[in-house]
Motif scaffolding. Structure first.
Motif, short mmCIF file in Angstrom:
data_model
loop_
_atom_site.label_atom_id
_atom_site.label_comp_id
_atom_site.label_asym_id
_atom_site.label_seq_id
_atom_site.Cartn_x
_atom_site.Cartn_y
_atom_site.Cartn_z
N TYR A 120 57.02 49.29 80.59
CA TYR A 120 55.61 49.35 80.81
C TYR A 120 54.72 49.40 79.55
N LEU A 121 53.92 48.87 79.57
CA LEU A 121 53.11 49.08 78.16
C LEU A 121 51.62 49.34 78.60
N VAL A 122 51.27 50.51 78.00
CA VAL A 122 49.81 51.20 78.05
C VAL A 122 48.99 50.74 77.19
N VAL A 123 47.79 49.90 77.41
CA VAL A 123 46.67 49.85 76.67
C VAL A 123 45.54 50.60 76.67
N GLU A 124 44.84 51.40 75.62
CA GLU A 124 43.73 51.94 75.78
C GLU A 124 42.87 51.78 74.75
N ALA A 125 41.63 51.41 75.36
CA ALA A 125 40.78 50.93 74.44
C ALA A 125 39.60 51.95 74.33
N GLU A 126 39.19 52.08 72.90
CA GLU A 126 38.02 52.91 72.71
C GLU A 126 37.07 52.09 71.66
N LEU A 127 35.88 52.36 71.87
CA LEU A 127 34.64 51.50 71.11
C LEU A 127 34.41 52.48 70.05
N ILE A 128 34.53 51.89 68.64
CA ILE A 128 34.40 52.39 67.38
C ILE A 128 33.14 51.76 66.68
N ARG A 129 32.26 52.96 66.66
CA ARG A 129 31.11 52.43 65.88
C ARG A 129 31.03 52.83 64.35
N PRO A 130 31.36 51.89 63.43
CA PRO A 130 31.36 52.60 61.96
C PRO A 130 30.00 53.09 61.45
N PRO A 131 30.28 53.84 60.68
CA PRO A 131 28.92 54.52 59.88
C PRO A 131 28.70 53.35 58.85
N ARG A 132 27.35 53.67 58.59
CA ARG A 132 26.72 52.76 57.86
C ARG A 132 27.40 52.84 56.28
N THR A 133 27.67 54.11 55.93
CA THR A 133 28.33 54.32 54.69
C THR A 133 29.94 54.93 54.86
N PRO A 134 30.93 54.02 54.94
CA PRO A 134 32.23 54.19 55.20
C PRO A 134 32.73 55.45 54.21
#
Length: 504
Positions: A278-292
């Motif tokens: 089995y392959l488990v895929v987990e998604a997360e929404l990443i909101r980058p900062p204005r200044t990395p």
């Protein structure tokens, strides 16, 4: 005049023979181990504006953050517009379980390749790079991930603004939900990158919308032992599923979703015949900062780890000398850790000595550490971010790993309450690495730490096996040695020390 005789030449004395050091032998027999650091996909980076200039600040404790643009503008000058907000993206973390063993003398060395396409009839595109290879492991958790642009909302976020202002973002989000994902798992048989030189393990197809519609944005896909070269020609021929709200569109869209689900059922049926795991895929929404900015983790040991107490060492057999690689015997294993999908296992002398009462002793060949972050969807599930190189041989205690740099958005996602877990693993040639101990701290605690801040370790129970074998637990302290740098990166100096054995 007589001929002067030359003085006799002196033969350089040959040094006495000495056996090879344990460190040398350990390096020859070290387990296969690939270090890895989670990075941002080049596709995501290429779509970002260049980073603005930042003001470099020295260390001094307190909460650290990159210097703001306003702080760099001198008084009386014209205001500088803030940099545009980078486009959010989905981070797909992967782990496998119950993979088949495709090697005769060892275990599978899996890695994952991703192919994507925008929709039915579009060309398949291969991701820029596969995940790292996890050697000798049938249930790996990968450090490497795949990033996909996504402007939709999620996790309590409202998403694009209503009205004409958010029309383009909403259209892009709807298109992203229909993106087809085709994962291929291979067993690494060659160091060369060509896939035809590797052994195919299994494949799984889905869509971004199907992953986001699953509980906790986590979808477990059965792997079918059929090559995706054929799958990509026939998979999702009519379309794909919709997003979190279910099937999108009218009758045509419903038919497309039905065709996609039928394709998944077909692959699932082939999985039960092929037993490819089995392959488990987990998604997360990443909101980058204005200044990395970046975390730079500088981790090491201030002192060597101690040996097991002598009383226990005599109860189960001999324990050879040689530093960290000979500390343990027959451990309780590392269930729940992030460094390896395999749990359990034993620890023994690095020189290969085994005890008469040990019962299946396996030699251990060094240490590595893993930095992991807690999943935003499931408590107590940690996703690996950094897997360090392996330190092998004698004298590992007191050594330092090279500093590792990772983008802050990959570590905490802007949430100071995000829990981090720093783990120390004892490596094994057969892949059954043993979790020695770990520390748990939040991102805010790390960024706000001053020199001398301390966190106590949690250790796994280590028993000697056999009748009367007692259990011990290794305890230690993680000490902050200071925070250096500023602007685009901060170095967190972390040292482990105060090691001691306590009865379990």
């Amino acid at each position: 005049m007589g001929i002067r005789s030359l003085p006799p030449t002196r033969r350089r004395a040959r040094p006495p023979w000495s056996p090879p050091t344990l460190a040398f032998l350990s390096r020859l027999t070290a387990p296969k181990h690939d270090a890895a650091i989670r990075t941002i996909s080049p596709v995501i980076l290429s779509a970002r504006p260049p980073p603005p200039p930042t003001e470099r600040r020295g260390s001094g404790g307190g909460r650290h953050a990159p210097a703001s643009i306003a702080a760099a503008v001198p008084p009386g000058s014209a205001e500088v517009a803030p940099p545009p907000q980078p486009v959010p993206y989905l981070e797909l973390s992967l782990r496998c379980r119950d993979l088949p063993n495709t090697d005769m003398l060892s275990k599978t060395d899996p890695f994952v390749v991703l192919f994507t396409r925008a929709g039915a009839g579009a060309e398949w595109e291969k991701a820029p790079a596969p995940t790292e290879t996890v050697h000798n492991c049938l249930s790996p958790a990968f450090v490497g991930c795949f990033d996909l642009p996504y402007a939709g909302g999620g996790g309590g976020d409202g998403g694009p603004p209503p009205g004409p202002a958010g029309a383009a973002a909403r259209a892009a989000a709807a298109a992203a939900l229909k993106t087809h994902l085709s994962f291929e798992v291979y067993d690494r048989d060659s160091r060369r990158p060509e896939l035809n030189l590797q052994e195919f393990v299994g494949s799984a197809d889905t869509t971004v919308g199907a992953v986001l519609a699953a509980d906790g944005w986590t979808r477990e896909l059965p792997l079918a032992n059929v090559l995706n070269a054929a799958n990509r020609q026939s998979a999702f021929v009519a379309g794909s599923t919709g997003g979190a709200g279910g099937v999108t569109g009218g009758g045509a869209a419903a038919g497309a979703a039905a065709a996609a689900l039928e394709r998944e059922r077909e692959l699932a049926a082939r999985h039960f015949m092929s037993k490819a795991g089995y392959l488990v895929v987990e998604a997360e929404l990443i909101r980058p900062p204005r200044t990395p900015w970046t975390y730079v983790v500088d981790f090491g040991f201030d002192a060597p780890l101690p040996h097991l107490p002598a009383a226990d060492a005599g109860s189960g057999g001999s324990i050879s000398s040689g530093g960290v690689s000979s500390l343990f015997r027959r451990g309780g294993g590392g269930g729940g850790g992030s460094g390896s999908g395999s749990s359990g296992g034993s620890i023994s002398g690095g020189g290969g000595s085994t005890g008469s009462g040990g019962g299946g002793i396996i030699g251990r060949k060094g240490l590595f550490y893993v930095l992991a972050k807690e999943s935003v969807h499931r408590d107590a599930l940690f996703i690996p971010l950094i897997r360090s190189p392996l330190l092998v041989g004698a004298g590992v205690g007191g050594s330092m790993w090279a500093p590792a740099s990772i983008a802050a958005e990959k570590v905490d996602g802007g949430d100071d309450a995000r829990r981090l877990r720093l783990e120390v693993w004892a490596a094994a040639r057969d892949g059954d690495h043993t979790l020695v101990g770990w520390w748990i701290l939040s991102a805010g605690e790390l960024k706000g730490a001053r020199r001398g801040a301390t966190w106590a370790a949690v250790g796994e129970e280590v028993g000697l096996g056999g009748k009367g074998g007692s259990g011990w637990r290794l305890q230690g302290d993680l000490v902050c040695g200071g925070v250096r740098g500023g602007g685009a990166g901060f170095t967190f100096v972390l040292r482990a020390g105060g090691w001691r054995w306590t009865p379990a």
